[in-house]
Motif scaffolding. Structure first.
Motif, PDB file in Angstrom:
ATOM      1  N   GLU A   1      -8.297   2.369  -4.037  1.00 27.49           N
ATOM      2  CA  GLU A   1      -7.188   2.704  -3.137  1.00 27.49           C
ATOM      3  C   GLU A   1      -6.169   3.553  -3.879  1.00 27.49           C
ATOM      4  O   GLU A   1      -6.104   3.535  -5.101  1.00 27.49           O
ATOM      5  CB  GLU A   1      -6.492   1.418  -2.648  1.00 27.49           C
ATOM      6  CG  GLU A   1      -7.365   0.500  -1.827  1.00 27.49           C
ATOM      7  CD  GLU A   1      -6.593  -0.696  -1.278  1.00 27.49           C
ATOM      8  OE1 GLU A   1      -5.358  -0.603  -1.125  1.00 27.49           O
ATOM      9  OE2 GLU A   1      -7.226  -1.720  -1.010  1.00 27.49           O
ATOM     10  N   ASP A   2      -5.349   4.257  -3.109  1.00 28.91           N
ATOM     11  CA  ASP A   2      -4.245   5.003  -3.706  1.00 28.91           C
ATOM     12  C   ASP A   2      -3.204   4.026  -4.225  1.00 28.91           C
ATOM     13  O   ASP A   2      -2.875   3.041  -3.553  1.00 28.91           O
ATOM     14  CB  ASP A   2      -3.589   5.924  -2.668  1.00 28.91           C
ATOM     15  CG  ASP A   2      -4.456   7.111  -2.314  1.00 28.91           C
ATOM     16  OD1 ASP A   2      -5.326   7.485  -3.125  1.00 28.91           O
ATOM     17  OD2 ASP A   2      -4.264   7.679  -1.225  1.00 28.91           O
TER      18      ASP A   2
ATOM     19  N   GLU B   1       1.018   6.221  -9.290  1.00 27.73           N
ATOM     20  CA  GLU B   1       0.458   6.649 -10.568  1.00 27.73           C
ATOM     21  C   GLU B   1       1.251   6.152 -11.775  1.00 27.73           C
ATOM     22  O   GLU B   1       0.708   6.049 -12.882  1.00 27.73           O
ATOM     23  CB  GLU B   1       0.377   8.177 -10.610  1.00 27.73           C
ATOM     24  CG  GLU B   1       1.746   8.843 -10.568  1.00 27.73           C
ATOM     25  CD  GLU B   1       1.677  10.355 -10.511  1.00 27.73           C
ATOM     26  OE1 GLU B   1       0.692  10.930 -10.997  1.00 27.73           O
ATOM     27  OE2 GLU B   1       2.627  10.955  -9.976  1.00 27.73           O
TER      28      GLU B   1
ATOM     29  N   ALA C   1      -7.141   1.394  -8.584  1.00 28.68           N
ATOM     30  CA  ALA C   1      -7.002   2.839  -8.386  1.00 28.68           C
ATOM     31  C   ALA C   1      -8.336   3.506  -8.039  1.00 28.68           C
ATOM     32  O   ALA C   1      -8.346   4.567  -7.420  1.00 28.68           O
ATOM     33  CB  ALA C   1      -6.398   3.484  -9.633  1.00 28.68           C
TER      34      ALA C   1
ATOM     35  N   ARG D   1       0.843  -1.198   0.000  1.00 26.59           N
ATOM     36  CA  ARG D   1       0.000   0.000   0.000  1.00 26.59           C
ATOM     37  C   ARG D   1       0.883   1.255   0.000  1.00 26.59           C
ATOM     38  O   ARG D   1       1.968   1.273   0.570  1.00 26.59           O
ATOM     39  CB  ARG D   1      -0.923  -0.013   1.212  1.00 26.59           C
ATOM     40  CG  ARG D   1      -2.017  -1.055   1.079  1.00 26.59           C
ATOM     41  CD  ARG D   1      -3.149  -0.786   2.053  1.00 26.59           C
ATOM     42  NE  ARG D   1      -4.332  -1.501   1.652  1.00 26.59           N
ATOM     43  CZ  ARG D   1      -4.813  -2.562   2.304  1.00 26.59           C
ATOM     44  NH1 ARG D   1      -4.217  -3.015   3.387  1.00 26.59           N
ATOM     45  NH2 ARG D   1      -5.907  -3.143   1.875  1.00 26.59           N
ATOM     46  N   GLN D   2       0.390   2.302  -0.615  1.00 26.94           N
ATOM     47  CA  GLN D   2       1.141   3.553  -0.738  1.00 26.94           C
ATOM     48  C   GLN D   2       1.565   4.095   0.621  1.00 26.94           C
ATOM     49  O   GLN D   2       2.670   4.597   0.775  1.00 26.94           O
ATOM     50  CB  GLN D   2       0.308   4.611  -1.469  1.00 26.94           C
ATOM     51  CG  GLN D   2       0.203   4.388  -2.961  1.00 26.94           C
ATOM     52  CD  GLN D   2       1.531   4.494  -3.662  1.00 26.94           C
ATOM     53  OE1 GLN D   2       2.129   3.492  -4.041  1.00 26.94           O
ATOM     54  NE2 GLN D   2       2.017   5.686  -3.846  1.00 26.94           N
ATOM     55  N   GLU D   3       0.699   3.985   1.614  1.00 24.39           N
ATOM     56  CA  GLU D   3       0.986   4.566   2.929  1.00 24.39           C
ATOM     57  C   GLU D   3       1.834   3.656   3.812  1.00 24.39           C
ATOM     58  O   GLU D   3       2.247   4.056   4.902  1.00 24.39           O
ATOM     59  CB  GLU D   3      -0.330   4.917   3.652  1.00 24.39           C
ATOM     60  CG  GLU D   3      -1.171   3.722   4.056  1.00 24.39           C
ATOM     61  CD  GLU D   3      -2.087   3.161   2.965  1.00 24.39           C
ATOM     62  OE1 GLU D   3      -2.851   2.241   3.272  1.00 24.39           O
ATOM     63  OE2 GLU D   3      -2.016   3.616   1.801  1.00 24.39           O
TER      64      GLU D   3
END
Length: 184
Positions: free
Chosen positions: A143-144, A147, A140, A73-75
């Motif tokens: 969830e983030d 890109e 997308a 996950r991005q975070e």
């Protein structure tokens, strides 16, 4: 360490960073399709891609990076440990597309997928790349994500197409153009 852990027997799997999700989660579908794509590229290599092999080797390594990117996950603080796909990776694919396109005959339209076994496998890989792109777009929406992953997959399908054409040209095989019904 044993290969099997039994932690997924109930239908869940671990993302990089210890989060557990359903094996049917859209994120798992996305990185699972990238894994399938990597296998399709491996098949093309095994079938004898010849001069394309070094670039396909590069792509297989990049697809492992892309899969790890999607599995994190991005975070997640674990994302700092990854080599995430970035604009330079996309630019590298664009340079490869340009190089192979210069070597190929002029593109005049849709062609039947096939030719040499390696070219046919590259066409299969191209369609799997398109499906992976669709899975990433679905992810997308929920969830983030990084890109650059979606853009990378879009370019990759173009690259695999032109590489299939290059494999056929290197083998001296022409392409069979799509003939619209009524013009056959």
């Amino acid at each position: 360490m044993k290969l099997y852990t039994k932690t997924g027997d109930g239908g869940s799997t671990g993302l990089y960073g210890a989060d557990r999700v359903s094996k049917a989660h859209v994120r798992v579908e996305a990185y699972g399709t990238v894994d399938e794509l990597n296998s399709a590229v491996g098949l093309a290599r095994a079938l004898g891609a010849g001069p394309l092999d070094p670039d396909l080797d590069y792509l297989q390594n990049a697809l492992f990076d892309l899969g790890a990117d999607l599995a994190t996950r991005q975070e997640s603080p674990y994302g700092q440990k990854l080599s995430r796909i970035d604009a330079q990776d996309v630019a590298h694919l664009e340079a490869l597309i340009d190089r192979y396109q210069e070597e190929a005959p002029p593109f005049t339209g849709f062609v039947h997928p096939g030719g040499t076994p390696a070219a046919a496998a590259l066409h299969v890989a191209r369609t799997v790349a398109r499906r992976a792109e669709r899975e990433v777009i679905r992810l997308a929406h929920e969830e983030d994500i990084n890109e650059h992953v979606q853009v990378y997959l879009n370019r990759l399908s173009d690259l695999l197409f032109v590489m299939a054409r290059a494999a056929n040209q290197a083998a001296g095989l022409g392409e069979q153009a799509w003939m619209v019904k009524g013009r056959r």
